[in-house]
Design a protein around this motif. Sequence first.
Motif, short mmCIF file in Angstrom:
data_model
loop_
_atom_site.label_atom_id
_atom_site.label_comp_id
_atom_site.label_asym_id
_atom_site.label_seq_id
_atom_site.Cartn_x
_atom_site.Cartn_y
_atom_site.Cartn_z
N ILE A 1 0.85 -1.20 0.00
CA ILE A 1 0.00 0.00 0.00
C ILE A 1 0.88 1.25 0.00
O ILE A 1 0.68 2.18 -0.79
N GLU A 2 1.85 1.26 0.88
CA GLU A 2 2.72 2.44 1.01
C GLU A 2 3.56 2.66 -0.24
O GLU A 2 3.81 3.79 -0.65
N PHE A 3 3.98 1.56 -0.87
CA PHE A 3 4.73 1.67 -2.12
C PHE A 3 3.83 2.23 -3.23
O PHE A 3 4.26 3.09 -4.02
N ALA A 4 2.59 1.78 -3.27
CA ALA A 4 1.64 2.29 -4.27
C ALA A 4 1.38 3.77 -4.08
O ALA A 4 1.35 4.54 -5.04
N LEU A 5 1.21 4.19 -2.85
CA LEU A 5 0.99 5.61 -2.57
C LEU A 5 2.21 6.45 -2.95
O LEU A 5 2.07 7.53 -3.53
N LYS A 6 3.38 5.93 -2.64
CA LYS A 6 4.63 6.63 -2.97
C LYS A 6 4.74 6.88 -4.47
O LYS A 6 5.18 7.95 -4.91
N LYS B 1 0.33 4.79 -7.71
CA LYS B 1 -0.22 3.67 -8.47
C LYS B 1 -1.46 3.12 -7.78
O LYS B 1 -1.62 3.24 -6.55
N SER B 2 -2.34 2.52 -8.56
CA SER B 2 -3.50 1.83 -8.00
C SER B 2 -3.06 0.54 -7.33
O SER B 2 -1.93 0.07 -7.52
N LEU B 3 -3.99 -0.06 -6.59
CA LEU B 3 -3.75 -1.34 -5.95
C LEU B 3 -4.59 -2.42 -6.62
O LEU B 3 -5.77 -2.21 -6.90
N MET B 4 -3.98 -3.57 -6.87
CA MET B 4 -4.72 -4.76 -7.33
C MET B 4 -4.77 -5.71 -6.14
O MET B 4 -3.77 -6.30 -5.75
N PHE C 1 -12.76 2.32 -3.95
CA PHE C 1 -12.30 1.14 -4.68
C PHE C 1 -13.41 0.57 -5.55
O PHE C 1 -14.60 0.77 -5.28
N SER C 2 -12.99 -0.13 -6.60
CA SER C 2 -13.92 -0.89 -7.43
C SER C 2 -13.82 -2.36 -7.04
O SER C 2 -12.92 -2.76 -6.30
N VAL C 3 -14.74 -3.18 -7.57
CA VAL C 3 -14.64 -4.63 -7.42
C VAL C 3 -14.75 -5.24 -8.81
O VAL C 3 -15.49 -4.73 -9.66
N SER C 4 -14.00 -6.31 -9.05
CA SER C 4 -14.10 -6.96 -10.36
C SER C 4 -14.80 -8.30 -10.23
O SER C 4 -14.62 -9.04 -9.26
N ILE C 5 -15.58 -8.59 -11.25
CA ILE C 5 -16.44 -9.77 -11.28
C ILE C 5 -15.86 -10.79 -12.25
O ILE C 5 -15.55 -10.48 -13.40
N SER C 6 -15.71 -12.01 -11.77
CA SER C 6 -15.12 -13.09 -12.58
C SER C 6 -16.20 -13.95 -13.23
O SER C 6 -17.41 -13.72 -13.05
N GLY C 7 -15.76 -14.99 -13.92
CA GLY C 7 -16.67 -15.92 -14.58
C GLY C 7 -17.55 -16.68 -13.63
O GLY C 7 -18.54 -17.31 -14.07
N VAL C 8 -17.24 -16.64 -12.34
CA VAL C 8 -18.09 -17.31 -11.35
C VAL C 8 -19.53 -16.80 -11.42
O VAL C 8 -20.48 -17.54 -11.14
N VAL C 9 -19.71 -15.56 -11.84
CA VAL C 9 -21.06 -14.99 -11.91
C VAL C 9 -21.93 -15.74 -12.90
O VAL C 9 -23.17 -15.71 -12.80
N PHE D 1 -10.50 5.60 -9.23
CA PHE D 1 -10.47 4.75 -8.06
C PHE D 1 -9.04 4.60 -7.53
O PHE D 1 -8.07 4.82 -8.24
N PHE D 2 -8.93 4.20 -6.28
CA PHE D 2 -7.61 3.93 -5.70
C PHE D 2 -7.13 2.52 -6.02
O PHE D 2 -5.97 2.20 -5.81
#
Length: 272
Positions: free
Chosen positions: A122-127, A130-133, A190-198, A168-169
């Motif tokens: 997280i801290e590296f992304a903020l520095k 960059k977004s977080l995955m 933040f967003s959420v991503s939806i996989s083929g499970v749906v 989004f962050f």
Amino acid sequence: MDLKYIDAHAHIHSKEFDIDRGEVIMRMKESEMGCITVGTSLEDSKKAVELAENQENVWATIGVHPTDTDETYNDVEFEELVKNKKVVAIGECGLDYFRVKGVGDRVEEEKERQKGNFIRQIEFALKHEKSLMIHCRPSLGTNDAHEVMIEILSSYFPKPSTLDPEPFFGNIHFFTGTKEIAERYFNLGFSVSISGVVTFAEDVAEVVKNLPTERILAETDCPYAAPVPHRGKRNEPIYVVDTMRKIAELKDLQFEKLAEQLLENTKSAFGI
């Protein structure tokens, strides 16, 4: 190239694609599709970046997965990689409490290890802006990892209860949680991503039906979790269209309109 679709989370640099990676990428280009190929360790991140550098429709993330590797995240090792213009996020990082059951009496120690790695990323992304995955998998039948995840993120991204800000962050990938948990991530930016499970899990489909279209992405997590009608096969980025079609059906939207929205959401989430 102009894109019509994007797979928000893939692993096309992994060994499962070594034999026919060029053909997989060609099918993507023919479908006007892009993808984000996701690093899970230092060496794996290097492979992701190398692939993205050589393909105009591929972007990369760099990071350390909570359980796929036991390495300790070290900023210095990732400093050179993060400079690459095709790197759009830090991760796949996060918490996986589903798998801690396999560590015997070291459960709390393992949770602390994961937390330390996650906070450093997280801290590296903020520095580096960059977004977080993010990977977050709770213990079976609970929200435990989500609760800890939200507590951690809240200390870095304190936001009011609103669907702003944009972009989004970051993104909570392969989301299978409740509507209430999703809303708490949205409120943090933040967003959420939806996989083929749906396409085959009714409980996930019911949640997705009630999520705001402006806050979701679509992913394959290939080579895993292929959607209907490809279940049992190796997954690949072009199959994300089947997931998108299911989302459009659930939300009673025209497919083209839904695909356009998901493309814009993903671009916003990762600065593409």
